[in-house]
Structures are given as structure tokens and as C-alpha cells.
Design a protein around this motif. Structure first.
Motif, PDB file in Angstrom:
ATOM      1  N   ALA A   1       0.837  -1.203   0.000  1.00 42.83           N
ATOM      2  CA  ALA A   1       0.000   0.000   0.000  1.00 42.83           C
ATOM      3  C   ALA A   1       0.869   1.249   0.000  1.00 42.83           C
ATOM      4  O   ALA A   1       0.550   2.251  -0.643  1.00 42.83           O
ATOM      5  CB  ALA A   1      -0.915  -0.003   1.228  1.00 42.83           C
ATOM      6  N   VAL A   2       1.962   1.198   0.727  1.00 41.89           N
ATOM      7  CA  VAL A   2       2.944   2.284   0.752  1.00 41.89           C
ATOM      8  C   VAL A   2       4.243   1.708   0.221  1.00 41.89           C
ATOM      9  O   VAL A   2       4.545   0.538   0.433  1.00 41.89           O
ATOM     10  CB  VAL A   2       3.144   2.814   2.186  1.00 41.89           C
ATOM     11  CG1 VAL A   2       4.173   3.933   2.213  1.00 41.89           C
ATOM     12  CG2 VAL A   2       1.812   3.295   2.753  1.00 41.89           C
ATOM     13  N   GLY A   3       5.011   2.519  -0.496  1.00 39.03           N
ATOM     14  CA  GLY A   3       6.258   2.039  -1.087  1.00 39.03           C
ATOM     15  C   GLY A   3       7.117   1.292  -0.083  1.00 39.03           C
ATOM     16  O   GLY A   3       7.324   1.775   1.038  1.00 39.03           O
ATOM     17  N   PRO A   4       7.619   0.099  -0.437  1.00 46.46           N
ATOM     18  CA  PRO A   4       8.416  -0.686   0.504  1.00 46.46           C
ATOM     19  C   PRO A   4       9.779  -0.058   0.768  1.00 46.46           C
ATOM     20  O   PRO A   4      10.323   0.662  -0.063  1.00 46.46           O
ATOM     21  CB  PRO A   4       8.575  -2.028  -0.225  1.00 46.46           C
ATOM     22  CG  PRO A   4       8.493  -1.669  -1.674  1.00 46.46           C
ATOM     23  CD  PRO A   4       7.511  -0.539  -1.757  1.00 46.46           C
ATOM     24  N   THR A   5      10.312  -0.359   1.942  1.00 43.91           N
ATOM     25  CA  THR A   5      11.654   0.092   2.314  1.00 43.91           C
ATOM     26  C   THR A   5      12.612  -1.068   2.068  1.00 43.91           C
ATOM     27  O   THR A   5      12.571  -2.078   2.775  1.00 43.91           O
ATOM     28  CB  THR A   5      11.701   0.506   3.795  1.00 43.91           C
ATOM     29  OG1 THR A   5      10.661   1.462   4.039  1.00 43.91           O
ATOM     30  CG2 THR A   5      13.058   1.107   4.143  1.00 43.91           C
ATOM     31  N   VAL A   6      13.443  -0.920   1.055  1.00 45.24           N
ATOM     32  CA  VAL A   6      14.322  -2.008   0.630  1.00 45.24           C
ATOM     33  C   VAL A   6      15.781  -1.617   0.870  1.00 45.24           C
ATOM     34  O   VAL A   6      16.182  -0.491   0.580  1.00 45.24           O
ATOM     35  CB  VAL A   6      14.111  -2.329  -0.870  1.00 45.24           C
ATOM     36  CG1 VAL A   6      15.067  -3.432  -1.335  1.00 45.24           C
ATOM     37  CG2 VAL A   6      12.664  -2.729  -1.133  1.00 45.24           C
ATOM     38  N   PHE A   7      16.538  -2.554   1.404  1.00 44.80           N
ATOM     39  CA  PHE A   7      17.973  -2.377   1.570  1.00 44.80           C
ATOM     40  C   PHE A   7      18.689  -3.460   0.762  1.00 44.80           C
ATOM     41  O   PHE A   7      18.296  -4.626   0.803  1.00 44.80           O
ATOM     42  CB  PHE A   7      18.384  -2.491   3.041  1.00 44.80           C
ATOM     43  CG  PHE A   7      17.823  -1.405   3.918  1.00 44.80           C
ATOM     44  CD1 PHE A   7      18.434  -0.168   3.985  1.00 44.80           C
ATOM     45  CD2 PHE A   7      16.671  -1.625   4.652  1.00 44.80           C
ATOM     46  CE1 PHE A   7      17.922   0.837   4.789  1.00 44.80           C
ATOM     47  CE2 PHE A   7      16.144  -0.625   5.452  1.00 44.80           C
ATOM     48  CZ  PHE A   7      16.762   0.616   5.525  1.00 44.80           C
TER      49      PHE A   7
END
Length: 202
Positions: A86-92
Motif C-alpha cells: 500500500a505504501v512504497g516498501p523500504t528495501v535495503f
């Protein structure tokens, strides 16, 4: 006091320079990337960059990594996952290990070794060097066996035969029960052994 200040300044400069050097590195086949998604820890894993320069991730599929920086790969993975959140994912994305080079190896090197890539749900995915005659089961043992998410009935061995790629379907459970001798299949140079992620009800 002056010497201490100079030392502190030098350490600060080195600390600031390190991320720049890392961001300039272009990923290559045989490297292993660490991918983490804050919103879905089940996706966190080490992913091998296969000989075609791609990494394969659940819900994403293949993402081009070869010749790209980790920042570019992170952006590509984030974009590929955007529709699933739903909200942009936080990717590392970071480098877990780099492909070994012949010059960097220490100790005696056998006269002939084979490069085999192992990717997917194993303890230590990556590129390994094995001796001729090494079997599929021995390769699996070398990388530490399966992770808890491994689909052990759907292993794939991909081998380049001339200009075409051959895909062999392997079933580890059949190896264990003595119903298949495929586990004794010797690997060849450049083989890629893939251990897929288990499906929901598998």
C-alpha cells in the motif's frame, strides 16, 4: 594533542570515503547480495548473482544486477515490489560477498576446479569451487544444506550445453528414499543449482 587531532581527521576521512567506494562498485556474476525488505522480513535473504547477471527474488522474479551499483539494484527491486504494498516498501541491498578471483585465493589451488553456482533457499548461496567428480549432494552439503523455506522436491540443475541451456528437475526426497540416483549426478563447470522457495501449502 596535535597528533591525536590529525589521527581523528584521518579516520573521519576514511569513514566518509568508504560508502563512496562501495557505491561505485559494479556488481558482477558470482557476487552475493543481501536483500532486506522492512515491511516483509520473510523476503530477507542472500541472493546470488547468476552467470546471466540476474538475481532472483520471491514476488519479484529476475532483476538485472550485473553491471549495476547496489543503489541501482535497490531502486529496481523497490520498483518491482511497489504494486504489492500500500505504501512504497523500504528495501535495503548490500554486498554480502564478492565473487572470488583467482588472484585473491590463498593457499594451494588444485590443478583443475569447477565453478558451480548455488542459489535460492540454501544456507550459504554463492559461487563455489569444487573438484571434478563432485556430485549434486556434495554441493548441497558444501553450501550448508537447505533453509527452512526450501522446496526440496523442486530442485533445478541448469547446465549450458553448447549454446542451449538444459534444465534437470531433481527431487531431494527421492534421493533420501533411494528412489533416485540423481543426487550422485556429477556437476559440471558453470552449472547453476537452484533451490526454489516453498509454496504456501507445499
Amino acid at each position: 594533542m596535535l597528533l591525536a587531532k590529525r589521527f581523528a581527521s584521518l579516520m573521519l576521512a576514511l569513514a566518509l570515503a568508504a560508502p563512496v567506494a562501495a557505491s561505485d562498485y559494479l556488481v558482477r556474476p558470482g557476487d552475493t547480495l543481501r536483500v532486506e525488505v522492512v515491511e516483509d522480513p520473510s523476503m530477507n535473504r542472500n541472493a546470488l548473482v547468476t552467470p546471466d547477471g540476474r538475481v532472483h527474488l520471491p514476488f519479484v522474479g529476475g532483476v538485472t544486477a550485473g553491471g549495476r551499483s547496489v543503489d541501482q539494484i535497490r531502486a529496481a527491486v523497490t520498483a518491482a515490489l511497489a504494486d504489492d504494498f500500500a505504501v512504497g516498501p523500504t528495501v535495503f541491498v548490500g554486498l554480502a560477498s564478492v565473487a572470488p578471483s583467482v588472484a585473491a585465493r590463498s593457499g594451494p589451488v588444485p590443478e583443475e576446479t569447477l565453478s558451480v553456482f548455488v542459489m535460492g533457499e540454501v544456507v550459504s548461496p554463492g559461487r563455489i569451487e569444487v573438484e571434478p567428480g563432485t556430485t549434486v549432494l556434495q554441493v548441497l552439503a558444501t553450501v550448508g544444506g537447505f533453509s527452512e523455506f526450501a522446496a526440496t522436491k523442486r530442485l533445478q540443475l541448469r547446465r549450458a550445453n553448447g549454446g542451449e541451456a538444459a534444465v534437470y528437475a531433481l527431487n531431494y526426497h527421492a534421493f533420501e528414499r533411494g528412489q533416485s540416483a540423481d543426487g550422485q549426478l556429477p556437476v559440471a563447470d558453470g552449472d547453476t543449482l537452484i533451490v526454489p522457495t516453498r509454496r504456501l501449502f507445499e
